[in-house]
Scaffold this motif. Structure first.
Motif, PDB file in Angstrom:
ATOM      1  N   ALA A 295       2.139 -20.606  52.565  1.00 13.19           N
ATOM      2  CA  ALA A 295       3.383 -20.143  52.501  1.00 13.19           C
ATOM      3  C   ALA A 295       3.690 -19.357  51.162  1.00 13.19           C
ATOM      4  CB  ALA A 295       4.334 -21.391  52.394  1.00 13.19           C
ATOM      5  N   LEU A 296       4.468 -18.096  51.431  1.00 12.24           N
ATOM      6  CA  LEU A 296       4.662 -17.327  50.280  1.00 12.24           C
ATOM      7  C   LEU A 296       5.332 -17.789  49.196  1.00 12.24           C
ATOM      8  CD1 LEU A 296       4.157 -14.566  49.095  1.00 12.24           C
ATOM      9  CD2 LEU A 296       5.956 -13.536  50.583  1.00 12.24           C
ATOM     10  N   ARG A 297       6.415 -18.444  49.767  1.00 12.03           N
ATOM     11  CA  ARG A 297       7.317 -19.192  48.844  1.00 12.03           C
ATOM     12  C   ARG A 297       7.699 -20.597  49.474  1.00 12.03           C
ATOM     13  NH1 ARG A 297       9.107 -14.035  50.047  1.00 12.03           N
ATOM     14  NH2 ARG A 297      10.289 -14.788  51.973  1.00 12.03           N
ATOM     15  N   GLN A 298       8.494 -21.299  48.475  1.00 10.16           N
ATOM     16  CA  GLN A 298       8.683 -22.622  48.943  1.00 10.16           C
ATOM     17  C   GLN A 298      10.000 -22.757  49.767  1.00 10.16           C
ATOM     18  OE1 GLN A 298       7.088 -25.320  47.799  1.00 10.16           O
ATOM     19  NE2 GLN A 298       8.225 -26.515  49.327  1.00 10.16           N
ATOM     20  N   ASP A 299       9.959 -23.584  50.837  1.00  9.49           N
ATOM     21  CA  ASP A 299      11.110 -23.817  51.664  1.00  9.49           C
ATOM     22  C   ASP A 299      11.484 -25.188  51.091  1.00  9.49           C
ATOM     23  OD1 ASP A 299      12.781 -25.046  53.489  1.00  9.49           O
ATOM     24  OD2 ASP A 299      11.724 -24.060  55.174  1.00  9.49           O
ATOM     25  N   PRO A 300      12.787 -25.127  50.623  1.00  9.44           N
ATOM     26  CA  PRO A 300      13.292 -26.466  49.827  1.00  9.44           C
ATOM     27  C   PRO A 300      13.351 -27.532  50.761  1.00  9.44           C
ATOM     28  CG  PRO A 300      14.928 -24.559  50.130  1.00  9.44           C
ATOM     29  CD  PRO A 300      13.612 -24.060  50.684  1.00  9.44           C
ATOM     30  N   ARG A 301      13.242 -27.450  52.136  1.00  6.70           N
ATOM     31  CA  ARG A 301      13.293 -28.538  52.794  1.00  6.70           C
ATOM     32  C   ARG A 301      12.017 -29.308  53.040  1.00  6.70           C
ATOM     33  NH1 ARG A 301      14.646 -26.162  58.531  1.00  6.70           N
ATOM     34  NH2 ARG A 301      13.056 -24.469  57.487  1.00  6.70           N
ATOM     35  N   ASP A 302      10.964 -28.726  52.233  1.00 10.91           N
ATOM     36  CA  ASP A 302       9.474 -29.382  52.376  1.00 10.91           C
ATOM     37  C   ASP A 302       9.668 -30.847  51.794  1.00 10.91           C
ATOM     38  OD1 ASP A 302       6.936 -29.928  51.864  1.00 10.91           O
ATOM     39  OD2 ASP A 302       6.322 -27.966  51.237  1.00 10.91           O
ATOM     40  N   PRO A 303       9.288 -31.823  52.675  1.00 17.00           N
ATOM     41  CA  PRO A 303       9.338 -33.181  52.281  1.00 17.00           C
ATOM     42  C   PRO A 303       8.215 -33.849  51.418  1.00 17.00           C
ATOM     43  CG  PRO A 303       8.581 -33.100  54.418  1.00 17.00           C
ATOM     44  CD  PRO A 303       8.785 -31.682  54.142  1.00 17.00           C
ATOM     45  N   ASN A 304       7.185 -32.760  51.032  1.00 11.87           N
ATOM     46  CA  ASN A 304       6.187 -33.178  50.252  1.00 11.87           C
ATOM     47  C   ASN A 304       6.673 -33.492  49.028  1.00 11.87           C
ATOM     48  OD1 ASN A 304       3.402 -33.346  51.827  1.00 11.87           O
ATOM     49  ND2 ASN A 304       4.026 -31.578  52.451  1.00 11.87           N
ATOM     50  N   PRO A 305       5.858 -34.255  48.203  1.00 13.78           N
ATOM     51  CA  PRO A 305       6.151 -34.658  46.747  1.00 13.78           C
ATOM     52  C   PRO A 305       6.160 -32.898  46.123  1.00 13.78           C
ATOM     53  CG  PRO A 305       4.006 -35.607  47.410  1.00 13.78           C
ATOM     54  CD  PRO A 305       4.719 -35.162  48.532  1.00 13.78           C
TER      55      PRO A 305
END
Length: 444
Positions: A295-305
């Motif tokens: 990923a280029l940027r962070q998707d705020p929905r990402d459930p990972n810690p």
């Protein structure tokens, strides 16, 4: 290095680039950090953008029909500034050694397989991939060709050979003798001279086991010392050949691994860092959640810690915060996917960020395009993904759109360029490399 390698065997300143390329003697005397744009290769690097597009050519690709001449027919060669050859092995005695002599310099190429359209003949001094690289360089003289050493499968000797000054000197001297001086075992002296323009050191990883390799806390200073030895010996050769040799460091994008590197000291001797900004998520997480591999940027929905929310932009920030100039940072791009199986659709029906029952394979981009399923694009992450509800299969990968975004990111943030793994993963008409190369024309 990359997951595709594991399955197959189980990449300073733009503003001074023109000036430093003018004199080999001057280049040899400058600190390594000033060399990032010395001697661009086949494509956009000539036009003043100064961005590197480094493509990996795999030693074993010829066994599945991907030859050096394919780079010409696909059009990929027109975008490349550098071709990195994967890989040189390391012998048990701590010297550079071919891992497949047949592929490297023995296999005869037929006329329809060769770059120049001429069949190899019995008794010629060099054959195999090395002869084809030689022909490629004759046809595209501005292309730099670099020998990459180690990789995921062949990094097991690094820790031991780097532990002493004598070991480092012996190792580097052997690599230069084979790949710069061209003294290939069993071949005429100098048979492979003039092909390689330097080295990409791909130790996976200093201070970490990588592929269950020996490692030590002393790997951290020893790696720096090894790279200094490479720079010193290469510069010594430069004084007699009047040719400056590249030295690249292939490094993990994982902060926990990058913390084991003395980055400011390394920056003084390497031309740039190929930061391996891929394999963030994949089949080694068989239960999921499905997520982006690059990923280029962070998707705020990402459930990972938070500690596992890796992105390309995060890696760039890390290296800059640890003293690396932006124009010594090159981003790595995958021409393959990671997959999961047993993935349910989830609330949005697209399988993203959902649990899985098993990790899958690493198909090339061309295979992903042909696979069944629906293609989506996450504008927050800047990445595509594909989900086939019928089979429960989820794919994370890069496509021309995401590579274009990453190319623009490289331009906007004044980075060195990019390294791609690997060129045989592209389509036969080179769609990925074309998109990436065109996006790196930063002055357009």
């Amino acid at each position: 290095m990359r997951a595709t390698e594991k399955s197959a065997l189980s990449a300073r300143r733009r503003r001074v680039a023109a000036a430093i390329a003018a004199s080999a003697l001057t280049l040899a005397a400058l600190p390594g950090a000033a060399h990032a744009s010395s001697g661009n290769g086949g494509g956009h690097g000539h036009d003043g953008s100064g961005k590197q597009l480094v493509g990996y050519f795999t030693q074993w690709g010829i066994y599945s029909g991907f030859f050096e001449k394919n780079l010409i027919s696909s059009g990929e060669i027109s975008h490349l500034t550098e071709l990195d050859y994967a890989f040189s092995n390391i012998a048990p005695d701590g010297t550079c050694a071919s891992g497949d002599a047949w592929a490297d310099y023995q296999r005869p190429f037929a006329a329809n397989e060769s770059v120049d359209g001429t069949a190899d003949t019995w008794g010629q001094p060099l054959a195999g991939n090395f002869q084809q690289l030689k022909e490629l360089k004759a046809k595209y003289p501005h292309l730099k060709i670099v020998m990459s050493i180690g990789g995921w499968s062949w990094s097991g000797q690094f820790s031991g050979l780097a532990a002493t000054a004598a070991g480092r000197q012996k190792f580097v001297a052997s690599c230069i003798d084979q790949y710069i001086n061209g003294n290939i075992p069993g071949q005429p002296a100098g048979a492979a001279a003039g092909i390689f323009d330097g080295f990409a050191v791909d130790w996976e990883f200093p201070g970490e086991p990588g592929n269950n390799n020996p490692y030590s806390p002393q790997d951290t200073p020893n790696y720096t010392a090894l790279m200094r030895e490479f720079r010193n010996q290469l510069d010594t050769v430069s004084k007699s050949t009047r040719h400056r040799y590249l030295l690249l460091a292939n490094t993990s994008a994982n902060p926990a691994y990058a913390d084991k590197l003395q980055l400011p000291q390394l920056a003084r001797v390497v031309d740039w860092f190929n930061v391996m900004t891929f394999d963030y998520h994949g089949s080694w997480e068989p239960a999921g959640p499905t997520d982006f591999a690059s990923a280029l940027r962070q998707d705020p929905r990402d459930p990972n810690p938070p500690a596992s929310r890796y992105t390309v932009s995060q890696a760039v920030r890390y290296f800059e915060q640890h003293g690396i100039d932006s124009e010594q940072i090159s981003l790595s791009m995958p021409y393959y996917a990671h997959t999961w199986t047993g993935v349910t659709p989830g609330p949005n029906g697209d399988g993203l960020f959902q649990p899985a029952t098993a990790g899958g394979g690493t198909p090339n981009y061309a295979a992903v395009v042909a696979a069944p399923g629906t293609t989506y694009f996450d504008t927050r992450a800047g990445e595509p993904y594909k989900y086939d509800a019928a089979s429960g299969t989820f794919y994370t990968y890069d496509d021309p759109r995401s590579l274009t975004l990453k190319g623009r990111y490289i331009c906007d943030n004044d980075l060195a360029g990019t390294m791609v793994w690997s060129l045989d993963g592209d389509t036969t008409d080179g769609q990925l490399t074309a998109a990436l190369g065109n996006s790196l024309d930063c002055d357009d």
